[in-house]
Enzyme design. Structure first.
Site, PDB file in Angstrom:
ATOM      1  N   CYS A  94       7.847   3.119   3.357  1.00  0.00           N
ATOM      2  CA  CYS A  94       9.177   2.587   3.040  1.00  0.00           C
ATOM      3  C   CYS A  94       9.384   1.223   3.686  1.00  0.00           C
ATOM      4  O   CYS A  94       9.932   0.303   3.058  1.00  0.00           O
ATOM      5  CB  CYS A  94      10.249   3.560   3.505  1.00  0.00           C
ATOM      6  SG  CYS A  94      11.923   3.134   2.968  1.00  0.00           S
ATOM      7  N   CYS A 193      15.531  10.229   6.589  1.00  0.00           N
ATOM      8  CA  CYS A 193      16.776  10.073   5.827  1.00  0.00           C
ATOM      9  C   CYS A 193      16.860  11.088   4.709  1.00  0.00           C
ATOM     10  O   CYS A 193      17.955  11.591   4.390  1.00  0.00           O
ATOM     11  CB  CYS A 193      16.883   8.654   5.279  1.00  0.00           C
ATOM     12  SG  CYS A 193      15.553   8.167   4.152  1.00  0.00           S
TER      13      CYS A 193
END
Length: 359
Positions: A94, A193
């Site tokens: 990410c 997350c």
């Protein structure tokens, strides 16, 4: 005045990073990446806090919708990995392909900025002798996040700033209070997350992968129990197997072809080496011969002395000085020389556990 675009998640670290640069005289612009729906700090509630911080600092705030990019590079990446019996690490993926790339692209094309900054705990040093940018551990070793940044390119290191790299976490909180930031006492994110947004990794996976019951077997092929799907297990796992045995058993392999979870004692979950793919030599050029280094086989694991043998096609063979427990395919392995991140990659496969060939 240098223009810096700061990635704001709505947490105390990124908020303080923006405030530090603002007080140092940079022209700071806040940028929040809209990654997904949900309550994660990097999403809905984080956007509100990030906007408030920008208002406090008197700087502009931009939100960029990159949900499709996040879906492709992170969510699909995770789901595909788990379906194949590996345990992907989304954070380093990410950082490079989603966050840093998207930030510098937007900064250059929309805001006229040439530098980006984040609240990561790491440092960047330019080596004038080699001409390379080096990724270094943070001053605060307890908060060091260089493990998750090993995949950054030289181009990204050149344009990145880590304002928190030289300070302690306690200093970050103190500065946040001194600057009067709303996020000064905001709790830290404790998990991925996606896990925070969904409640658990199992809940997340259930949205994309149907349960597929199968057998839990030992290295002789004897059925010891049942499982709901190989996607719910990871190599090295001990808890949650739901089987009784005279000695502790661990997951040593995931057989997706036959839909089996293979277990064994701790010795069978121990490896002497592994092959690593998608290698990025971040602080040094790819060596022509084997090198000695120390590695983290997972975030916050103890450093392990190894020999790293470069292979063709951005791959490497990592040989451990002493056998290691729970080498997990899909996870990052990152090698260091003192405080310098030499490189890293994704664990592709490991040496076969003794007896597994019988299954």
């Amino acid at each position: 005045m240098t223009k810096v675009v700061v990635g704001l998640s709505g947490g105390v670290d990124s908020s303080t990073a923006a405030a530090i640069l603002h007080h140092q005289g940079y022209e700071v612009i806040g940028l929040t990446l809209w990654l997904m729906k949900g309550k994660g700090q990097c999403c809905s509630e984080g956007m509100v806090d990030a906007a408030y911080i920008c208002e406090q600092l008197g700087i502009s705030h931009h939100i960029v919708d990159i949900r499709e990019l996040f879906q492709t590079h992170i969510i699909d990446y995770l789901v595909t990995g788990y379906s194949k019996g590996i345990t992907p690490l989304p954070c380093s993926e990410c950082n490079k392909t989603v966050k840093f790339d998207a930030m510098i692209k937007y900064a250059r094309e929309k805001l006229g900025g040439k530098k980006i900054a984040t609240g990561h705990y790491a440092r960047i040093h330019h080596n004038s002798e080699t001409g390379r940018y080096e990724l270094l551990r943070a001053f605060d070793r307890n908060k060091d996040q260089s493990y998750f940044l090993y995949d950054l390119s030289q181009d990204l290191l050149e344009v990145s700033i880590f304002p928190l790299g030289e300070i302690l976490k306690s200093d970050t909180r103190r500065l946040a209070h001194e600057y009067g930031l709303k996020t000064a006492d905001k709790p830290e994110s404790q998990d991925l997350c996606l896990v925070e947004s969904n409640g658990s990794m199992r809940v997340f996976l259930n949205k994309y992968l149907a349960p597929a019951p199968g057998n839990i077997v030992d290295t002789e092929g004897k059925v010891l129990g049942k499982h709901d799907g190989v996607q719910y297990y990871t190599v090295g796992q001990r808890k949650g197997l739901g089987i009784a045995a005279p000695k502790p058993l661990y997951v040593i392999a995931l057989d997706t072809v036959n839909n089996r979870v293979i277990v064994g004692d701790r010795t069978k979950a121990t490896q002497t080496e592994c092959v690593v793919s998608r290698v990025n030599w971040v602080s040094i050029a790819e060596p022509l011969r084997s090198i000695r280094a120390e590695v983290h086989i997972r975030y916050r694991s103890a450093l392990i002395p190894v020999t790293i043998i470069p292979l063709h096609g951005l791959r490497a063979r990592v040989v451990f000085d002493t056998p290691q427990f729970s080498i997990v395919p899909g996870q990052a392995i990152v090698w260091y020389e003192d405080n310098k991140v030499l490189g890293g990659g994704i664990i592709e496969k490991f040496s076969q556990p003794f007896g597994l060939e019988k299954v």
